[in-house]
Design an enzyme around this catalytic site. Structure first.
Site, PDB file in Angstrom:
ATOM      1  N   HIS A 126      37.751  31.439  35.619  1.00 33.26           N
ATOM      2  CA  HIS A 126      37.085  32.744  35.430  1.00 33.26           C
ATOM      3  C   HIS A 126      37.850  33.655  34.472  1.00 33.26           C
ATOM      4  O   HIS A 126      37.348  34.725  34.112  1.00 33.26           O
ATOM      5  CB  HIS A 126      36.913  33.470  36.772  1.00 33.26           C
ATOM      6  CG  HIS A 126      35.984  32.775  37.722  1.00 33.26           C
ATOM      7  ND1 HIS A 126      34.691  32.448  37.383  1.00 33.26           N
ATOM      8  CD2 HIS A 126      36.170  32.334  38.999  1.00 33.26           C
ATOM      9  CE1 HIS A 126      34.114  31.831  38.417  1.00 33.26           C
ATOM     10  NE2 HIS A 126      34.988  31.745  39.399  1.00 33.26           N
ATOM     11  N   ASP A 163      33.400  22.913  39.749  1.00 30.24           N
ATOM     12  CA  ASP A 163      33.543  24.051  40.675  1.00 30.24           C
ATOM     13  C   ASP A 163      32.157  24.664  40.864  1.00 30.24           C
ATOM     14  O   ASP A 163      31.337  24.674  39.942  1.00 30.24           O
ATOM     15  CB  ASP A 163      34.506  25.079  40.075  1.00 30.24           C
ATOM     16  CG  ASP A 163      34.851  26.190  41.056  1.00 30.24           C
ATOM     17  OD1 ASP A 163      35.923  26.102  41.685  1.00 30.24           O
ATOM     18  OD2 ASP A 163      34.048  27.137  41.194  1.00 30.24           O
ATOM     19  N   HIS A 165      31.260  27.647  41.058  1.00 28.22           N
ATOM     20  CA  HIS A 165      31.036  28.893  40.318  1.00 28.22           C
ATOM     21  C   HIS A 165      31.007  28.634  38.819  1.00 28.22           C
ATOM     22  O   HIS A 165      31.725  27.764  38.320  1.00 28.22           O
ATOM     23  CB  HIS A 165      32.152  29.901  40.639  1.00 28.22           C
ATOM     24  CG  HIS A 165      32.235  30.248  42.095  1.00 28.22           C
ATOM     25  ND1 HIS A 165      33.118  29.627  42.955  1.00 28.22           N
ATOM     26  CD2 HIS A 165      31.524  31.134  42.825  1.00 28.22           C
ATOM     27  CE1 HIS A 165      32.945  30.132  44.177  1.00 28.22           C
ATOM     28  NE2 HIS A 165      31.984  31.040  44.120  1.00 28.22           N
ATOM     29  N   ASP A 244      34.668  23.759  46.047  1.00 24.71           N
ATOM     30  CA  ASP A 244      33.982  24.775  46.855  1.00 24.71           C
ATOM     31  C   ASP A 244      32.479  24.571  46.963  1.00 24.71           C
ATOM     32  O   ASP A 244      31.799  25.357  47.624  1.00 24.71           O
ATOM     33  CB  ASP A 244      34.321  26.191  46.359  1.00 24.71           C
ATOM     34  CG  ASP A 244      34.340  26.322  44.855  1.00 24.71           C
ATOM     35  OD1 ASP A 244      33.973  25.352  44.158  1.00 24.71           O
ATOM     36  OD2 ASP A 244      34.723  27.400  44.362  1.00 24.71           O
TER      37      ASP A 244
HETATM   38 ZN    ZN Z   1      34.750  28.327  42.620  1.00 29.36          ZN
END
Ligand code: ZN
Length: 308
Positions: A126, A163, A165, A244
């Site tokens: 991120h 991931d 996200h 995740d």
């Molecule tokens: Zn994540």
């Protein structure tokens, strides 16, 4: 296969406070699992060096580095955003996390190791060129990619990011660089709430519904990632390895199983064998439910090691 595990005790000293999901217990769970399963006997352990300022500047701005140095508290905690907690141990951890990926690239390029897993925190995908976000300070994987291109002269590398996200930071840094392919798959709409990038020859971004399970995940990888990787013929594959999306992990709604993480690792290994002499640098991103995280990383390692 010789597989490296690269980490450092400093990565455990990034304290995010009681109850924060991105805690040092994640690395302890992974490292304990290696020991209790017996896998540790077959792993080569390396201490991560600190990344250099020059290496960070290949992907981050001078302002970002200055902001990060200035944001670290002498004691207690500070917040870079509502989710991203930093403390006196964070800066060293962040430098080891990015340095681990640089060392991984060197170990593969000098032929010492076949592949590597960087068990590091804070995570990285991120972090944009000029801002920290979502538990991430520096974009560890992007620093490693830049090192592979600039220090080792590779011309084509791929990042695959499973991931749950969206890797807004990696997109921010990588998109537009013709030497890098970025394949990602993530729950959408969801954190970090950035619009998914436009897909192209080099950008294969797959948003998944919150209800997605194994079938949707595997179909997307089979239909989009794998053909694109085969065409691109990367010389090294980097994995933003977030766990995740596991059904036991309440950080997301997507429900993958242990078997899905094994399967995706097998597919990436197969792709790396086709064009990259097996070279894979895998870097821990998310994964917050400790038991599924530890099991899935163990399996991920076993596949990288050719033991499964
Ligand atoms: Zn994540």
């Amino acid at each position: 296969m010789s597989t490296a595990y690269i980490s450092h005790p400093d990565c455990h000293r990034h304290d995010t406070g009681d109850g924060h999901p991105e805690s040092a217990r994640r690395l302890s769970a992974i490292e304990d699992q290696f020991i209790s399963s017996g896998l540790s006997d077959f792993i080569r352990y390396f201490d991560a060096p600190e990344v250099t300022q020059a290496q960070l500047l290949t992907v981050h701005t001078v302002e970002h580095l200055a902001n990060m140095e200035a944001s670290m508290p002498q004691q207690g905690y500070a917040r870079l955003d509502p989710d991203t907690v930093v403390s006196p141990g964070t800066m060293k951890a962040a430098k080891r996390a990015a340095g681990a990926v640089v060392l991984a690239v060197d170990l593969l390029m000098n032929g010492e190791m076949n592949n590597a897993f960087c068990g590091v925190r804070p995570p990285g995908h991120h972090a944009e060129s000029d801002r920290a976000l979502g538990f991430c300070v520096y974009n560890n994987i992007a620093v490693g990619v830049a090192h592979a291109l600039e220090a080792h002269g590779l011309n084509k590398v791929a990042i695959v990011d499973f991931d749950v996200h969206q890797g807004n930071g990696t997109e921010d840094i990588i998109i537009g660089n013709d030497k890098v392919m970025y394949c990602s798959i993530f729950q959408h709409p969801f954190f970090p709430f950035t619009p998914p990038p436009e897909n192209s020859e080099r950008v294969i971004s797959i948003p998944l519904e919150a209800t997605a399970k194994s079938a949707e995940f595997r179909a997307a990888v089979n239909d989009h990632w794998l053909p694109a990787l085969e065409r691109f013929e990367p010389e090294m594959i980097f994995i933003s390895a977030g766990f995740d999306a596991h059904r036991d992990d309440d950080m997301s709604y997507v429900s993958l199983t242990d078997a899905d993480f094994k399967w995706i690792t097998e597919q990436i290994v197969r792709m790396a064998e086709l064009s990259a002499s097996g070279r894979i640098v895998s870097v821990l991103e998310g994964g917050y439910e400790l038991q599924s995280l530890a099991r899935c990383v163990e399996t991920h390692m076993r596949v990288l090691m050719g033991l499964s």
